[in-house]
Scaffold this motif. Structure first.
Motif, short mmCIF file in Angstrom:
data_model
loop_
_atom_site.label_atom_id
_atom_site.label_comp_id
_atom_site.label_asym_id
_atom_site.label_seq_id
_atom_site.Cartn_x
_atom_site.Cartn_y
_atom_site.Cartn_z
N GLN A 220 0.82 -1.23 -0.04
CA GLN A 220 0.04 -0.08 0.02
C GLN A 220 0.93 1.30 -0.09
N SER A 221 0.83 2.28 -0.82
CA SER A 221 1.58 3.43 -0.77
C SER A 221 1.33 4.30 0.29
N ALA A 222 2.29 4.64 0.61
CA ALA A 222 2.25 5.79 1.93
C ALA A 222 1.85 5.25 2.93
N GLU A 223 1.90 3.80 3.37
CA GLU A 223 1.19 3.23 4.20
C GLU A 223 1.49 3.70 5.77
N GLY B 102 -1.64 5.89 4.23
CA GLY B 102 -1.84 5.27 2.90
C GLY B 102 -2.84 6.30 1.96
N THR C 96 -3.74 3.33 -4.59
CA THR C 96 -2.54 3.57 -5.04
C THR C 96 -1.63 2.55 -4.44
N TYR C 97 -0.73 2.08 -5.28
CA TYR C 97 0.21 1.02 -4.71
C TYR C 97 1.77 1.22 -5.03
N ASP C 98 2.54 0.72 -4.23
CA ASP C 98 3.68 0.76 -4.65
C ASP C 98 4.35 -0.97 -5.17
N TYR C 99 5.36 -1.08 -5.99
CA TYR C 99 5.86 -2.31 -6.29
C TYR C 99 6.99 -2.68 -5.60
N THR D 201 -7.15 1.36 -10.46
CA THR D 201 -6.48 2.50 -9.81
C THR D 201 -6.41 3.80 -10.89
#
Length: 619
Positions: free
Chosen positions: A19-22, A26, A30-33, A318
Motif C-alpha cells: 500500500q502506497s504511503a502506508e 495510505g 495507490t500501490y507501490d511495487y 486504480t
C-alpha cells in the motif's frame, strides 16, 4: 474473494506489492511495487514488447509525454465525451457507476427489501434516516446489520412499499398520497393512491455494497485529471476571478465560465490513455522511418491516469496505471483482416504465459457497446475471483483518430504509397492516358485505419499472479484454497507455489550453499550466481539464509523461482551441483559449468530443435 486475500497477503509478505504511503495512512487506490513486484512487472512488459516489437519488422516503439495539452484531448473527444455517469448513495455515501451496479435483490419471495449496513450501529442510524427522510412512514424492521423494508410489489420504475399502520392517520393519509421523499428522490404520482402504500423510485440498479435504492440522479463525471503549468498558484487565479465575478454580480454559471477562461492558458491534463501520443506523432514517425509501409505499427508502454469513480480489487482499477498499447495502421480494405489477425495473436500470447486456459476468454462487444467510430471490438477477459474482468481490448478504430487530429490541426495525417504512385505515373507515360479511376487513386493516398491492442499492465500482472498461484499439500498435490489456513494444525504442510512462466518469474534462479556459513561453499555460490547474471542478464538470488535447504526451496517456490542450484561438500571434489525444478520438485546432479546452459534453455520461448516455428509453454 479468498484467493485475493491470500494473494495480497503473499504480495505484502514477500515484497511484490505494498500500500502506497502506508506509514502515513495510505492513499486509496495507490500501490507501490516491491523488489519482486517491479521485476514481475518489468518481465510482463518485456514479454509484451518482445512479442509486439522485437519479433516483428513492421512495428516500432515510442515514448510520449504524460502531460498533454487540451487541444489534443479536445480533438480526440476526451474533453467533451470522456465521462462516466456517476451516482451517490444517500445512505452509505458511496459513489459508483450505474452501468456497473447490480439489480435490486428481494428476500422472502419478493416481500422484503434488505439493506445491508457495515455494522449494527450504522444500521440503526440508517433506519432512522429512512424513516424520517427517504421513506417516511414505511413499514421497517431491523435484524442485526440489516434494515428490512416491507414490499408490496415492484413496478417498472418504482418500488411500492407497505406503510406502517401506526403512521397512517387522517391528516397523514392526505399528505402522503404521493411520495414523501426529498425533492431529489421524488417521482411521478403513484398509480395506486392507497394510503396504506408508499412508492419510491427505482432506476434498475442499487448501491452495490448495500442493496440500497436510495440514490441520487445519475450525472456525468469527467475521468481526466487536470493540472496547470504555471508559476502562479491556480488557486490564486480562481479566487481573483471569483471576486471579479461577485463584483459584477455574475451568476454561478457565468462565474464558472470566467474561472475556466482564466485558467485555460495554463491548463493541461494527465493523459487518460497512451494512444493519442501515438496518433499525434504518426506523421513524424512516418517521415523519420520511410521504410515503414502500410501495414505498420507503433507501440508504447507508459502510465495513464483516470479519476475513477470506483477503485477496486487492489491493482485491478486504480487512478494511476500502465498501459501496453499498439496502434497498427492499415489500409481501409485491410482493417477487418488485420483485426482478426491481431485478435488471434493476442489470445495466443495470453495462452502462452497463463496456465489455466479455461480462465481466459475473448468476448466480442455487442453493437450497443461499440464506440460510434468502431466497427469491432474484442475484450480478452480473465476469470478473477469476483468474476470475468477485462485485461486487454483489441479494437478496429477506423480512421477516427487521425481524421479528428487532421480536422483540428489542418495537418493531413494520410499515407502515400510511393510504389503505387510511381507505377501509375509510369503507366500514364507509357499509355499516354491519365488515370481517372477513383478506386485506383484512393489506394495511392488515404487516411489509414487503426487496429488497436490495449493491454493493462497492472491488470495483466494481477491476472498472471492469480493464474500462477497454486496451493499444494506435503505431497505437492493441489488442494482447495480453504486448506491454506496456516492456523489450522491439521493442515500442516500446506503451502503456496507461484508457478510463473519462467520468463515472467521475478527471480530466475536461486543459488545456495548447503551450509550457509561455510566460506568455500559460499564462494562457489557467489561465482555461479555472478556467471549467471553476466551470461544471461537475469535476476539471480544468492540465498544464504541460515536455515535448512528445504525451507529455502519452499521460500523460492512461494515467490515463483523456477530453479534452485545447491552447492554441497561433494561439489568441492567433483564440481557438480544439484539443480531443482520448482514445478516438479525433481533434483539432478550436473556439472556446475552446465548450469548456465540448462537455465538458458529453460528460458527459451522456442526449443532449439524446433527453431522458431512453435512456441512452448514450459511453465
Amino acid at each position: 474473494m479468498l484467493a485475493m486475500r491470500h494473494l495480497l497477503d503473499l504480495c505484502k509478505r514477500r515484497g511484490f506489492l505494498f500500500q502506497s504511503a502506508e506509514i502515513h495512512g495510505g492513499l486509496r487506490g495507490t500501490y507501490d511495487y516491491g523488489p519482486l513486484g517491479v521485476e514481475l512487472k518489468r518481465n510482463v512488459s518485456h514479454e509484451w514488447w518482445n512479442s509486439t516489437v522485437y519479433q516483428r519488422s513492421d512495428v516500432v516503439g515510442i515514448d510520449t509525454a504524460i502531460i498533454t495539452p487540451p487541444a489534443v484531448l479536445r480533438a480526440s473527444g476526451h474533453v467533451d465525451q470522456f465521462t462516466d455517469e456517476m451516482v451517490d448513495s444517500f445512505l452509505s455515501k458511496d459513489r459508483f457507476r450505474p452501468d456497473k451496479a447490480p439489480e435490486l435483490k428481494l428476500n422472502n419471495q419478493g416481500k422484503i427489501l434488505p439493506i445491508t449496513a457495515p455494522d449494527k450501529s450504522t444500521a440503526k442510524l440508517w433506519e432512522q434516516e429512512i424513516r424520517t427522510q427517504f421513506a417516511k412512514g414505511a413499514m421497517i424492521g431491523r435484524k442485526g446489520n440489516e434494515i428490512l423494508l416491507q414490499v408490496d410489489r415492484m413496478e417498472k420504475d418504482r418500488i411500492i412499499l407497505k406503510r406502517d399502520p401506526a403512521f397512517i392517520s387522517t391528516d397523514s393519509a392526505k399528505e402522503e398520497t404521493t411520495s414523501s421523499l426529498k425533492p431529489s428522490l421524488s417521482s411521478s404520482s403513484p398509480s395506486n393512491n392507497d394510503a396504506a402504500l408508499l412508492q419510491i423510485p427505482y432506476r434498475g440498479y442499487v448501491d452495490p455494497n448495500t442493496n440500497s435504492p436510495f440514490l441520487t440522479e445519475p450525472r456525468p463525471f469527467n475521468l481526466m485529471f487536470k493540472t496547470y503549468l504555471d508559476p502562479i498558484d491556480p488557486i490564486d487565479k480562481v479566487i481573483n476571478a471569483t471576486l471579479d465575478a461577485q463584483k459584477s454580480s455574475l451568476d454561478m454559471k457565468a462565474t464558472r465560465e470566467l474561472v475556466d477562461k482564466t485558467l485555460y492558458p495554463s491548463l493541461t491534463y494527465l493523459r487518460p490513455e497512451t494512444a493519442q501520443g501515438v496518433f499525434i506523432n504518426y506523421m513524424t514517425i512516418q517521415r523519420s522511418h520511410p521504410h515503414l509501409r502500410i501495414p505498420f505499427g507503433i507501440a508504447q508502454i507508459g502510465k495513464s491516469f483516470r479519476n475513477e469513480i470506483r477503485l477496486e480489487h487492489a491493482i485491478f482499477r486504480t487512478p494511476e496505471f500502465e498501459q501496453m498499447e499498439l496502434e497498427y495502421f492499415v489500409a481501409p480494405w485491410q482493417a477487418q483482416e488485420q483485426f482478426a489477425t491481431w485478435r488471434k495473436s493476442r489470445m495466443d500470447w495470453w495462452r502462452l504465459y497463463a496456465r489455466h486456459h479455461d480462465r481466459i476468454r475473448e468476448r466480442a462487444h455487442a453493437p450497443d457497446e461499440l464506440a460510434h467510430y468502431s466497427s469491432g471490438c474484442m475484450d480478452v477477459e480473465y476469470l478473477f475471483p469476483w468474476g470475468w474482468g477485462e485485461v486487454e481490448g483489441i479494437a478496429n478504430r477506423g480512421d477516427f483518430d487521425l481524421s479528428k487530429h487532421t480536422e483540428a490541426t489542418g495537418v493531413k495525417l494520410h499515407y502515400t504509397d510511393v510504389v503505387l504512385m510511381e507505377e501509375r505515373v509510369l503507366r500514364e507515360k507509357t499509355t499516354g492516358q491519365k488515370e481517372t479511376s477513383a478506386e485506383v487513386l484512393a489506394r495511392e493516398q488515404f487516411t489509414p485505419h487503426v487496429v488497436e491492442s490495449s493491454c493493462g499492465l497492472n491488470r495483466a500482472m494481477l491476472a498472471l499472479m492469480l493464474d500462477a498461484m497454486d496451493i499444494v499439500d506435503e505431497q505437492g498435490r493441489s488442494v482447495p484454497l480453504e486448506d491454506a489456513d496456516d492456523n489450522d494444525k491439521s493442515r500442516k504442510g500446506v503451502r503456496t507455489i507461484m508457478r510463473f512462466h519462467p520468463r515472467l518469474a521475478p527471480i530466475k534462479a536461486a543459488v545456495m550453499p548447503l551450509i550457509s556459513n561455510n566460506k568455500d561453499l559460499v564462494d562457489i555460490c557467489t561465482s555461479i550466481s555472478h556467471h549467471l547474471r553476466q551470461e544471461l542478464q537475469v535476476n539471480v538470488a544468492l540465498e544464504t539464509q541460515n536455515t535448512t535447504v528445504g525451507r529455502r526451496y519452499y521460500r523460492m517456490d512461494e515467490i515463483g523461482t523456477p530453479w534452485c542450484v545447491t552447492v554441497d561438500y561433494d561439489t568441492l571434489s567433483d564440481n557438480m551441483v544439484t539443480i531443482r525444478d520448482r514445478d516438479t520438485g525433481a533434483q539432478r546432479r550436473v556439472l556446475k559449468d552446465e548450469v548456465v546452459g540448462i537455465i538458458q534453455d529453460g528460458l527459451r520461448l522456442y526449443p532449439r530443435h524446433r527453431g522458431s516455428q512453435q512456441a512452448t509453454n514450459i511453465a
